[in-house]
Design a protein around this motif. Structure first.
Motif, mmCIF file in Angstrom:
data_model
loop_
_atom_site.group_PDB
_atom_site.id
_atom_site.type_symbol
_atom_site.label_atom_id
_atom_site.label_comp_id
_atom_site.label_asym_id
_atom_site.label_seq_id
_atom_site.Cartn_x
_atom_site.Cartn_y
_atom_site.Cartn_z
ATOM 1 N N LYS A 110 -13.678 4.625 8.885
ATOM 2 C CA LYS A 110 -12.393 5.323 8.993
ATOM 3 C C LYS A 110 -11.277 4.352 9.400
ATOM 4 O O LYS A 110 -10.148 4.440 8.914
ATOM 5 C CB LYS A 110 -12.496 6.447 10.004
ATOM 6 C CG LYS A 110 -13.414 7.583 9.573
ATOM 7 C CD LYS A 110 -13.455 8.676 10.628
ATOM 8 C CE LYS A 110 -14.383 9.801 10.210
ATOM 9 N NZ LYS A 110 -14.445 10.884 11.222
ATOM 10 N N LEU A 111 -11.600 3.414 10.297
ATOM 11 C CA LEU A 111 -10.611 2.423 10.700
ATOM 12 C C LEU A 111 -10.237 1.521 9.529
ATOM 13 O O LEU A 111 -9.082 1.080 9.418
ATOM 14 C CB LEU A 111 -11.143 1.589 11.862
ATOM 15 C CG LEU A 111 -11.271 2.313 13.205
ATOM 16 C CD1 LEU A 111 -11.979 1.434 14.224
ATOM 17 C CD2 LEU A 111 -9.891 2.729 13.728
ATOM 18 N N VAL A 112 -11.200 1.242 8.663
ATOM 19 C CA VAL A 112 -10.892 0.461 7.464
ATOM 20 C C VAL A 112 -9.888 1.209 6.591
ATOM 21 O O VAL A 112 -8.930 0.620 6.062
ATOM 22 C CB VAL A 112 -12.182 0.149 6.672
ATOM 23 C CG1 VAL A 112 -11.851 -0.367 5.273
ATOM 24 C CG2 VAL A 112 -13.019 -0.881 7.410
ATOM 25 N N GLU A 113 -10.096 2.520 6.441
ATOM 26 C CA GLU A 113 -9.155 3.320 5.648
ATOM 27 C C GLU A 113 -7.763 3.286 6.268
ATOM 28 O O GLU A 113 -6.755 3.154 5.554
ATOM 29 C CB GLU A 113 -9.658 4.756 5.555
ATOM 30 C CG GLU A 113 -10.956 4.910 4.767
ATOM 31 C CD GLU A 113 -11.443 6.348 4.775
ATOM 32 O OE1 GLU A 113 -10.749 7.199 5.367
ATOM 33 O OE2 GLU A 113 -12.502 6.607 4.169
ATOM 34 N N VAL A 114 -7.696 3.397 7.603
ATOM 35 C CA VAL A 114 -6.395 3.381 8.269
ATOM 36 C C VAL A 114 -5.709 2.025 8.094
ATOM 37 O O VAL A 114 -4.513 1.951 7.754
ATOM 38 C CB VAL A 114 -6.559 3.714 9.767
ATOM 39 C CG1 VAL A 114 -5.253 3.486 10.522
ATOM 40 C CG2 VAL A 114 -7.024 5.150 9.944
ATOM 41 N N THR A 115 -6.452 0.947 8.318
ATOM 42 C CA THR A 115 -5.839 -0.380 8.221
ATOM 43 C C THR A 115 -5.464 -0.726 6.783
ATOM 44 O O THR A 115 -4.447 -1.386 6.548
ATOM 45 C CB THR A 115 -6.794 -1.439 8.786
ATOM 46 O OG1 THR A 115 -8.084 -1.338 8.133
ATOM 47 C CG2 THR A 115 -6.986 -1.254 10.285
ATOM 48 N N ARG A 116 -6.265 -0.291 5.822
ATOM 49 C CA ARG A 116 -5.915 -0.553 4.431
ATOM 50 C C ARG A 116 -4.676 0.239 4.012
ATOM 51 O O ARG A 116 -3.819 -0.270 3.269
ATOM 52 C CB ARG A 116 -7.091 -0.212 3.523
ATOM 53 C CG ARG A 116 -8.213 -1.256 3.564
ATOM 54 C CD ARG A 116 -9.365 -0.861 2.670
ATOM 55 N NE ARG A 116 -10.394 -1.898 2.646
ATOM 56 C CZ ARG A 116 -11.570 -1.773 2.037
ATOM 57 N NH1 ARG A 116 -11.859 -0.629 1.412
ATOM 58 N NH2 ARG A 116 -12.431 -2.758 2.057
ATOM 59 N N SER A 117 -4.595 1.475 4.471
ATOM 60 C CA SER A 117 -3.404 2.268 4.172
ATOM 61 C C SER A 117 -2.165 1.630 4.794
ATOM 62 O O SER A 117 -1.092 1.567 4.165
ATOM 63 C CB SER A 117 -3.595 3.691 4.705
ATOM 64 O OG SER A 117 -2.425 4.461 4.524
ATOM 65 N N ASP A 118 -2.315 1.143 6.021
ATOM 66 C CA ASP A 118 -1.191 0.469 6.677
ATOM 67 C C ASP A 118 -0.819 -0.802 5.931
ATOM 68 O O ASP A 118 0.379 -1.112 5.756
ATOM 69 C CB ASP A 118 -1.573 0.151 8.116
ATOM 70 C CG ASP A 118 -0.472 -0.579 8.857
ATOM 71 O OD1 ASP A 118 0.583 0.025 9.109
ATOM 72 O OD2 ASP A 118 -0.673 -1.775 9.175
ATOM 73 N N ALA A 119 -1.847 -1.555 5.487
ATOM 74 C CA ALA A 119 -1.560 -2.788 4.738
ATOM 75 C C ALA A 119 -0.848 -2.486 3.434
ATOM 76 O O ALA A 119 0.082 -3.219 3.030
ATOM 77 C CB ALA A 119 -2.861 -3.540 4.472
ATOM 78 N N ALA A 120 -1.263 -1.429 2.753
ATOM 79 C CA ALA A 120 -0.596 -1.061 1.495
ATOM 80 C C ALA A 120 0.854 -0.677 1.742
ATOM 81 O O ALA A 120 1.758 -1.040 0.957
ATOM 82 C CB ALA A 120 -1.353 0.086 0.833
ATOM 83 N N SER A 121 1.092 0.068 2.816
ATOM 84 C CA SER A 121 2.461 0.467 3.137
ATOM 85 C C SER A 121 3.332 -0.743 3.442
ATOM 86 O O SER A 121 4.481 -0.854 2.979
ATOM 87 C CB SER A 121 2.447 1.431 4.329
ATOM 88 O OG SER A 121 3.767 1.761 4.733
ATOM 89 N N ARG A 122 2.790 -1.682 4.206
ATOM 90 C CA ARG A 122 3.570 -2.870 4.552
ATOM 91 C C ARG A 122 3.817 -3.745 3.329
ATOM 92 O O ARG A 122 4.881 -4.372 3.198
ATOM 93 C CB ARG A 122 2.844 -3.666 5.637
ATOM 94 C CG ARG A 122 2.814 -2.964 6.991
ATOM 95 C CD ARG A 122 1.933 -3.710 7.985
ATOM 96 N NE ARG A 122 1.718 -2.935 9.196
ATOM 97 C CZ ARG A 122 2.321 -3.171 10.365
ATOM 98 N NH1 ARG A 122 3.193 -4.158 10.467
ATOM 99 N NH2 ARG A 122 2.072 -2.428 11.408
ATOM 100 N N SER A 123 2.805 -3.802 2.451
ATOM 101 C CA SER A 123 3.002 -4.590 1.228
ATOM 102 C C SER A 123 4.119 -4.002 0.376
ATOM 103 O O SER A 123 4.920 -4.735 -0.232
ATOM 104 C CB SER A 123 1.701 -4.641 0.430
ATOM 105 O OG SER A 123 0.697 -5.321 1.148
ATOM 106 N N GLU A 124 4.166 -2.672 0.301
ATOM 107 C CA GLU A 124 5.229 -2.026 -0.461
ATOM 108 C C GLU A 124 6.594 -2.296 0.169
ATOM 109 O O GLU A 124 7.591 -2.559 -0.531
ATOM 110 C CB GLU A 124 4.968 -0.522 -0.533
ATOM 111 C CG GLU A 124 6.027 0.268 -1.266
ATOM 112 C CD GLU A 124 6.154 -0.103 -2.727
ATOM 113 O OE1 GLU A 124 7.173 0.272 -3.340
ATOM 114 O OE2 GLU A 124 5.234 -0.764 -3.275
ATOM 115 N N THR A 125 6.653 -2.259 1.498
ATOM 116 C CA THR A 125 7.916 -2.570 2.178
ATOM 117 C C THR A 125 8.330 -4.009 1.912
ATOM 118 O O THR A 125 9.527 -4.306 1.679
ATOM 119 C CB THR A 125 7.772 -2.332 3.690
ATOM 120 O OG1 THR A 125 7.443 -0.965 3.925
ATOM 121 C CG2 THR A 125 9.063 -2.673 4.421
#
Length: 502
Positions: free
Chosen positions: A192-207
């Protein structure tokens, strides 16, 4: 008549002495067990007259049935696989066999012993005597009459230590189940933490992508674009690190269960990760649950064994009475003539009375008494430690339950705040610094919520372990009694108890 008087005295002395009771210390003592729990729990604990004296009632199949309450078949399968290959379980089983052998040997000392002896002898004498051959076969019984209970006390000590070895075997099984469950929940929350960190990484990459486009169009300062790229790189590194931790958990699970890693990964992939891991419902936790803890059970049995050994040491200071005998046949062959003989004897009836040994037997009694006092202190200390572990587990369980609602509220609030800030940023009404602050708080709240869930499951496992391997509530006991009654009336029988008691 006068010549028979010493014999009568010798024969009657042990009988008279046997009437003197040897007062060994008590085989059971009181321990400071609580009548209620003082830590807060999901429901107020009650007192239940639990009859189980071993984890899961001493029945092997009950362990997997207890874990089935989690509604996770993969967890039950992993626990069963680890039970089979655990070296600790195997070692505990070997100690059971050793204790059983010791108990058999101690019990054998209470009954007569029977030996078969055979011999043949050929003799050459001086002439004119001919050669002769003598052959003999005899049964020789012997028996130590346990006047003062030394052998009986030794037998009792061996039996209770055998029971303690059984408890240690159950303790090994419970420990394996708890270790597997902790590792499994760690792996699931790690995913679950992997899902959270990957989602955060995707959001930051988009920013970072949007910031770079804005910079090229002249609407964003180069420093802001660099900050966005740095934030995206940091998030990617965090996600990679989290995935590595999950891979480590997988390696640990492979070592515990001996399941090939590709097979384990396929099982994990096929078993979906629940949004929230279900907890085990506690209606009440019987205070007497402590008595099924293997360490408490073993400590209690050790008190009984030390008591028996003290009695054995005391009995060693009194006379010993042994009886021997012989029943046999013999053949004497000489000069072509064979003579058959039948022989039997009863005796000697031998009385051994200790007179002087330099204080060795008295010292043995003192040592046995000291060992007994140590066993009593250890037993009471074990009970106190058990109470502490149960109380601490319930405190942690209550703490995580109380924090769960706050954690979910924090996640929802920070997520809404981030989404609003992100919308303002894209409209040019918020700075990148504001966006990153909102993102950081959202990520921290999401990580905290998942970590809190792992703490909660660890608290459940700790309570399972502290309670000695689960517990039964009063309604469960009633349901079990009804089921047993129905089985008996229908003529069916359960063979689940056959799997134990080894």
């Amino acid at each position: 008549m006068m010549n028979r008087l010493p014999l009568l005295v010798c024969a009657g002395l042990p009988v008279l002495l046997a009437g003197c009771a040897l007062k060994a210390p008590p085989a059971s003592v009181d321990a400071p067990a609580p009548t209620r729990w003082y830590a807060s729990a999901p429901a107020a604990p009650t007192i239940d007259a639990a009859e189980a004296r071993l984890p899961h009632g001493g029945v092997v199949t009950d362990l997997s049935q207890w874990w089935q309450q989690q509604n996770d078949p993969l967890l039950v399968e992993l626990i069963e696989a680890a039970q089979i290959v655990s070296p600790n379980v195997a070692s505990a089983h070997a100690r059971i066999e050793q204790s059983r052998a010791n108990a058999v040997a101690a019990g054998a000392a209470l009954i007569p012993k029977l030996d078969l002896n055979a011999s043949m002898n050929r003799t050459n004498s001086q002439p004119p005597l001919p050669l002769n051959t003598t052959s003999q076969v005899a049964l020789q019984p012997s028996w130590e009459i346990d006047l003062f209970g030394a052998n009986r006390a030794t037998n009792r000590a061996a039996i209770v230590r055998y029971q303690g070895a059984q408890a240690n075997w159950h303790d090994a099984r419970v420990a394996v189940a708890a270790e597997v469950a902790n590792r499994y929940y760690s792996l699931r929350t790690c995913q679950k933490l992997v899902e959270v960190t990957r989602s955060d990484a995707a959001s930051r990459s988009e920013t970072a992508r949007l910031s770079d486009l804005s910079m090229k169009a002249g609407f964003e300062a180069p420093a802001n674009a660099a900050l966005a790229r740095a934030s995206a790189a940091e998030a990617n590194g965090r996600a990679t690190q989290q995935q590595a931790l999950c891979d480590i958990d997988v390696k640990a699970m492979v070592a515990l269960t001996a399941i090939d890693e590709p097979v384990l990964l396929s099982k994990l992939a096929a078993s979906s990760v629940p949004a929230t891991t279900p907890g085990i419902v506690i209606d009440s936790l019987p205070a007497q649950t402590l008595v099924q803890r293997p360490d408490v059970f073993v400590a209690e049995r050790e008190v009984a064994a030390a008591s028996a050994e003290t009695g054995s040491a005391m009995a060693a200071r009194y006379p010993r009475l042994t009886l021997n005998g012989s029943i046999g046949v013999a053949r004497f062959h000489s000069a072509g003539v064979a003579t058959d003989l039948q022989t039997w004897s009863i005796g000697p009836l031998q009385l051994s009375l200790p007179i002087f040994d330099g204080g060795r037997r008295a010292a043995n009694v003192d040592a046995a008494r000291a060992n007994y006092e140590s066993a009593v202190a250890s037993y009471r200390g074990t009970v106190r430690q058990a109470v502490r572990e149960v109380e601490e587990a319930m405190v942690n369980l209550q703490s995580t339950a109380s924090r769960s609602d706050d954690a979910r509220t924090a996640v929802d609030g920070y997520r809404n705040s981030f989404e609003a800030t992100e919308a303002r940023y894209r409209s040019g009404l918020a700075s990148l610094m504001e966006l990153e602050d909102a993102r950081r708080m959202r990520l921290a709240s999401e990580l905290n919520a998942v970590t809190l869930e792992r703490e909660r499951m660890q608290a459940w496992v700790a309570l399972y372990r502290a309670a000695g391997g689960g517990w039964r509530n009063p309604d469960q006991n009633a349901n079990a009694a009804v089921a047993t009654s129905l089985q008996s009336s229908s003529g069916t029988s359960s063979d689940s108890s056959d799997g134990l008691k080894k």
